[in-house]
Design a protein around this motif. Structure first.
Motif, short mmCIF file in Angstrom:
data_model
loop_
_atom_site.label_atom_id
_atom_site.label_comp_id
_atom_site.label_asym_id
_atom_site.label_seq_id
_atom_site.Cartn_x
_atom_site.Cartn_y
_atom_site.Cartn_z
N ALA A 27 15.51 -5.83 3.37
CA ALA A 27 15.83 -7.14 3.84
C ALA A 27 17.51 -6.83 4.80
O ALA A 27 17.33 -5.83 5.51
CB ALA A 27 16.22 -8.14 3.07
N PRO A 28 16.51 -7.67 5.96
CA PRO A 28 18.28 -7.49 7.66
C PRO A 28 19.46 -6.69 6.99
O PRO A 28 19.71 -8.38 6.04
CB PRO A 28 17.61 -7.68 8.49
N GLY A 29 20.73 -6.06 7.17
CA GLY A 29 21.57 -6.07 6.97
C GLY A 29 22.02 -5.94 5.60
O GLY A 29 23.06 -5.84 4.87
N ARG A 30 20.36 -5.69 4.34
CA ARG A 30 20.78 -5.44 2.71
C ARG A 30 20.32 -4.03 2.89
O ARG A 30 19.22 -3.53 3.01
CB ARG A 30 20.45 -6.68 2.74
N ASN A 31 20.48 -3.45 1.98
CA ASN A 31 19.76 -2.11 1.31
C ASN A 31 18.68 -2.49 0.37
O ASN A 31 19.14 -2.22 -1.23
CB ASN A 31 20.89 -1.31 0.38
N ALA A 32 18.21 -3.97 0.66
CA ALA A 32 16.59 -3.84 -0.75
C ALA A 32 15.67 -4.43 0.16
O ALA A 32 15.45 -4.83 1.30
CB ALA A 32 17.68 -5.98 -0.67
N GLY A 33 14.63 -4.85 -0.30
CA GLY A 33 13.58 -4.84 0.40
C GLY A 33 11.88 -5.08 -0.71
O GLY A 33 12.63 -4.97 -2.57
N GLY A 34 11.08 -3.95 0.03
CA GLY A 34 10.07 -3.93 -0.89
C GLY A 34 8.76 -3.02 -0.78
O GLY A 34 8.97 -3.21 0.65
N ASP A 35 8.72 -1.95 -2.10
CA ASP A 35 7.55 -1.10 -1.16
C ASP A 35 6.29 -1.84 -1.94
O ASP A 35 6.25 -2.20 -3.05
CB ASP A 35 7.40 -0.38 -2.25
N LEU A 36 4.41 -1.53 -1.10
CA LEU A 36 3.74 -2.50 -1.58
C LEU A 36 2.62 -1.45 -1.11
O LEU A 36 2.77 -0.43 -0.29
CB LEU A 36 3.86 -2.98 -0.25
N SER A 37 1.83 -1.35 -1.98
CA SER A 37 0.23 -0.62 -1.57
C SER A 37 -0.88 -1.42 -2.45
O SER A 37 -0.40 -2.66 -3.09
CB SER A 37 0.98 0.48 -2.49
N ALA A 60 3.23 -4.88 -5.54
CA ALA A 60 4.66 -4.90 -5.47
C ALA A 60 5.71 -4.37 -6.38
O ALA A 60 5.31 -4.87 -7.08
CB ALA A 60 4.19 -5.91 -4.46
N GLN A 61 6.57 -3.64 -5.61
CA GLN A 61 7.67 -3.08 -6.46
C GLN A 61 9.44 -3.65 -5.46
O GLN A 61 9.05 -2.89 -4.34
CB GLN A 61 7.51 -2.31 -7.08
N ALA A 62 10.10 -4.65 -6.23
CA ALA A 62 11.17 -5.03 -4.73
C ALA A 62 12.37 -4.03 -5.67
O ALA A 62 12.50 -3.38 -6.90
CB ALA A 62 11.70 -5.72 -6.03
N PHE A 63 13.67 -3.96 -4.90
CA PHE A 63 14.21 -2.99 -4.67
C PHE A 63 15.77 -3.11 -4.42
O PHE A 63 15.37 -3.87 -3.25
CB PHE A 63 14.21 -0.95 -4.52
N GLY A 64 16.49 -2.79 -4.82
CA GLY A 64 17.43 -3.71 -4.34
C GLY A 64 18.83 -5.00 -4.59
O GLY A 64 19.24 -5.19 -4.04
N ASN A 77 14.81 -6.83 -9.91
CA ASN A 77 13.28 -6.29 -9.15
C ASN A 77 12.54 -6.28 -10.23
O ASN A 77 12.36 -5.56 -11.77
CB ASN A 77 13.80 -4.85 -8.76
N GLN A 78 11.09 -6.63 -9.46
CA GLN A 78 10.30 -7.35 -10.15
C GLN A 78 8.84 -6.05 -9.47
O GLN A 78 9.03 -6.11 -8.67
CB GLN A 78 9.57 -8.90 -10.62
N LYS A 79 8.20 -6.38 -10.25
CA LYS A 79 6.73 -6.11 -9.67
C LYS A 79 6.14 -7.07 -10.17
O LYS A 79 5.71 -7.82 -10.97
CB LYS A 79 6.25 -4.79 -10.91
N ALA A 80 5.00 -7.22 -8.91
CA ALA A 80 3.99 -7.48 -9.14
C ALA A 80 2.57 -7.30 -8.91
O ALA A 80 2.60 -6.05 -7.57
CB ALA A 80 4.18 -9.40 -8.05
N ALA A 81 1.48 -7.72 -8.88
CA ALA A 81 0.06 -7.35 -8.29
C ALA A 81 -0.70 -8.46 -8.04
O ALA A 81 -1.19 -9.92 -8.77
CB ALA A 81 -0.74 -5.96 -8.97
N SER A 82 -0.99 -8.49 -6.89
CA SER A 82 -2.56 -9.67 -6.80
C SER A 82 -3.50 -9.34 -6.43
O SER A 82 -4.09 -7.96 -5.99
CB SER A 82 -2.28 -10.84 -5.59
N PHE A 83 -4.71 -9.86 -6.66
CA PHE A 83 -6.38 -10.16 -6.38
C PHE A 83 -6.07 -10.14 -4.61
O PHE A 83 -5.61 -11.23 -4.82
CB PHE A 83 -6.96 -10.40 -7.66
N PHE A 84 -6.99 -9.33 -3.87
CA PHE A 84 -6.87 -9.63 -2.65
C PHE A 84 -8.81 -9.32 -2.38
O PHE A 84 -9.26 -8.64 -3.05
CB PHE A 84 -6.64 -8.95 -1.58
#
Length: 162
Positions: free
Chosen positions: A40-50, A83-87, A91-98
């Motif tokens: 996220a701009p200006g923050r130490n937060a965001g998400g890791d995706l794989s 997906a794993q949110a941080f900051g 902070n939650q984890k989520a998984a979705s089928f595609f």
């Protein structure tokens, strides 16, 4: 919007091809991606995706034969995005089928004995386009990730032809 720190994910995996008598070349591929980070701009937060994926392709078009060849393939890819949110406050984890349709070309060039160089390019159109969203305490929503309407990839590796 988020600042894409790692806009390109690297996928590793393997594939198996077979040519049943009287049928076209079939490919089954299994892949895992490296983690993509968005901040996220200006923050130490965001998400890791794989991603973890499996694909099934049929290759009805083929130039060449045993040895050097290029195949035109169509098929489907299914898997899940993690997906794993941080900051953030929570902070939650989520998984979705595609699920996506895929088309591309695969080339094989013999090097020595059964060992060869394998290259592939493909494009895919996702049928499912889930978004991962963070919701702040004030109710504000920040989109962490949403799949593109069209994605392209290239692969290079070694293959063994028996």
């Amino acid at each position: 919007g988020l600042e894409d720190v790692t806009p390109v994910a690297i996928r590793g995996g393997f594939s198996v091809e077979a040519v049943p008598p009287g049928f076209v070349r079939i490919e089954l591929a299994l892949e895992m991606s490296t983690v993509r980070r968005a901040m996220a701009p200006g923050r130490n937060a965001g998400g890791d995706l794989s991603m973890q994926r499996a694909g099934l392709l049929l290759c009805p078009l083929e130039l060449g034969g045993r040895g050097a060849r290029i195949s035109g393939c169509v098929g489907q890819v299914a898997g899940r995005t993690l997906a794993q949110a941080f900051g953030f406050d929570q902070n939650q984890k989520a998984a979705s089928f595609f699920y996506a349709f895929q088309a591309g070309a695969v080339g094989f060039l013999p090097l020595a004995g059964p060992l060869g160089l394998r290259a592939a390019v493909s494009g895919e159109v996702p049928v499912t386009r889930h978004a991962f969203v963070s919701k702040g305490a004030s109710g504000t929503r920040t989109e962490l990730f949403q799949a593109s309407p069209v994605a392209f990839s290239a692969a290079l590796g070694l293959g063994i032809e028996l």
